[in-house]
Design a protein around this motif. Structure first.
Motif, short mmCIF file in Angstrom:
data_model
loop_
_atom_site.label_atom_id
_atom_site.label_comp_id
_atom_site.label_asym_id
_atom_site.label_seq_id
_atom_site.Cartn_x
_atom_site.Cartn_y
_atom_site.Cartn_z
N ILE A 144 23.28 94.64 10.00
CA ILE A 144 24.02 94.79 11.26
C ILE A 144 24.96 96.00 11.18
N LEU A 145 25.65 96.11 10.04
CA LEU A 145 26.59 97.23 9.89
C LEU A 145 25.86 98.57 9.86
N ALA A 146 24.68 98.60 9.24
CA ALA A 146 23.92 99.85 9.18
C ALA A 146 23.49 100.33 10.55
N ALA A 147 23.38 99.40 11.51
CA ALA A 147 22.98 99.77 12.87
C ALA A 147 24.15 100.21 13.73
N PHE A 148 25.38 100.07 13.26
CA PHE A 148 26.56 100.41 14.06
C PHE A 148 26.60 101.86 14.53
N PRO A 149 26.18 102.87 13.72
CA PRO A 149 26.20 104.24 14.23
C PRO A 149 25.30 104.46 15.44
N CYS A 150 24.33 103.59 15.64
CA CYS A 150 23.42 103.71 16.79
C CYS A 150 23.80 102.63 17.81
N SER A 151 24.49 103.01 18.86
CA SER A 151 25.02 102.04 19.82
C SER A 151 23.92 101.24 20.51
N GLN A 152 22.74 101.85 20.68
CA GLN A 152 21.66 101.16 21.39
C GLN A 152 21.06 100.03 20.57
#
Length: 302
Positions: A144-152
């Motif tokens: 989940i944290l790894a996806a934070f830079p990608c808002s979509q």
């Protein structure tokens, strides 16, 4: 001197512009566990390393320091080793200082921008900063944290947590960037102060010496160009019977096929004796061959 300051300022400005274009057109965080860190650090460190190498390569002092060090003449010389080591260290420090301008600028600008740092370390943020669900496993939390830079890619219920994490990471990155700038500025200032304190010359004497070295180098370059031109002119005249720019050329020399073959091909620096070299194939031919051959009258005599 002023020229060095201006050159460093131009390098820094070009680096800032290149970094902005580089980030806009090429950077796209993968937002995947295990890939963010590699990707972010690669964009942060690899260009800085390349700029450092380029900085060394574009500095003439680098090549002056290393060229001919394995020459027999250089090995035969026995200067004061301690003085030689001090001089080498001083020149290396000077070269490194110039070479670090671009990579340090790159690192400072990218850290202040924060995008690379956010991508690299987003998956390592502590759960206390965004109130993670205690039932979520560690691997799921990192995903989940790894996806934070990608808002979509972030679920709507985690939008606020994402914003808080991004703000935290940008804060850390920008603080690191300004600290890097502060450390560099203080280090450069103290280095100049120490160099001035240990200088054997007074302020005005040092300015005179700097002007002398600059003028000597300019005059030496001009003399080198003129000397090599006059030296090459003798060999060209011997081969063709005239030199470019000559007036009232009465005859020209017609080189033979063997002579054309003698000056064609790959040329290496050839040692003639203990003190002299042949600089090219034409130079070697001019030293070996006598002035003869076929000549032809020009139209000016007809």
């Amino acid at each position: 001197g002023k020229e060095v300051v201006i050159a460093n300022a131009i390098i820094a400005i070009l680096t800032i512009g290149g970094q902005q274009l580089f980030s806009f057109f090429t950077f796209s965080c993968p937002c995947h566990v295990g890939q963010n860190l590699i990707y972010g650090l690669a964009f942060l460190g690899v260009p800085a390393l390349i700029l450092l190498v380029v900085g060394y390569a574009l500095n003439n002092q680098t090549w002056r320091l290393v060229t001919g060090k394995r020459s027999p003449l250089e090995e035969a010389a026995t200067p004061n080793r301690l003085l030689q080591c001090k001089l080498v260290c001083f020149v290396l420090c000077s070269i490194t200082g110039r070479a670090l301008v671009a990579p340090v600028t790159w690192l400072a600008v990218t850290l202040i921008n924060g995008s690379y740092y956010v991508c690299a370390v987003s998956e390592y943020v502590s759960e206390h900063y965004y109130g993670a669900n205690p039932n979520v496993t560690a691997s799921e939390r990192r995903r989940i944290l790894a996806a934070f830079p990608c808002s979509q890619l972030v679920p709507p219920e985690l939008t606020r947590a994402r914003d808080e994490v991004i703000l935290l990471l940008r804060y850390q990155s920008q603080v690191a960037g300004w600290l890097l700038i502060a450390v560099v500025v203080i280090t450069v200032f103290l280095s100049y102060c120490l160099a001035s304190c240990f200088s054997p010359l007074s302020f005005l004497h040092f300015r005179y010496w700097s002007n002398y070295v600059h003028n000597e180098q300019e005059l030496f370059d001009e003399a080198t160009d003129q000397h090599s031109r006059l030296f090459a002119m003798q060999h060209v005249r011997k081969f063709f019977g005239f030199v470019p720019g000559s007036e009232n050329v009465k005859e020209i020399r017609i080189p033979s096929l063997r002579e054309w073959q003698a000056i064609s091909g790959l040329a290496f620096l050839k040692r003639v004796d203990e003190e002299h070299y042949d600089y090219s194939l034409l130079h070697d031919w001019a030293l070996r061959e006598s002035v003869n051959g076929k000549y032809m009258k020009t139209d000016e005599d007809s």
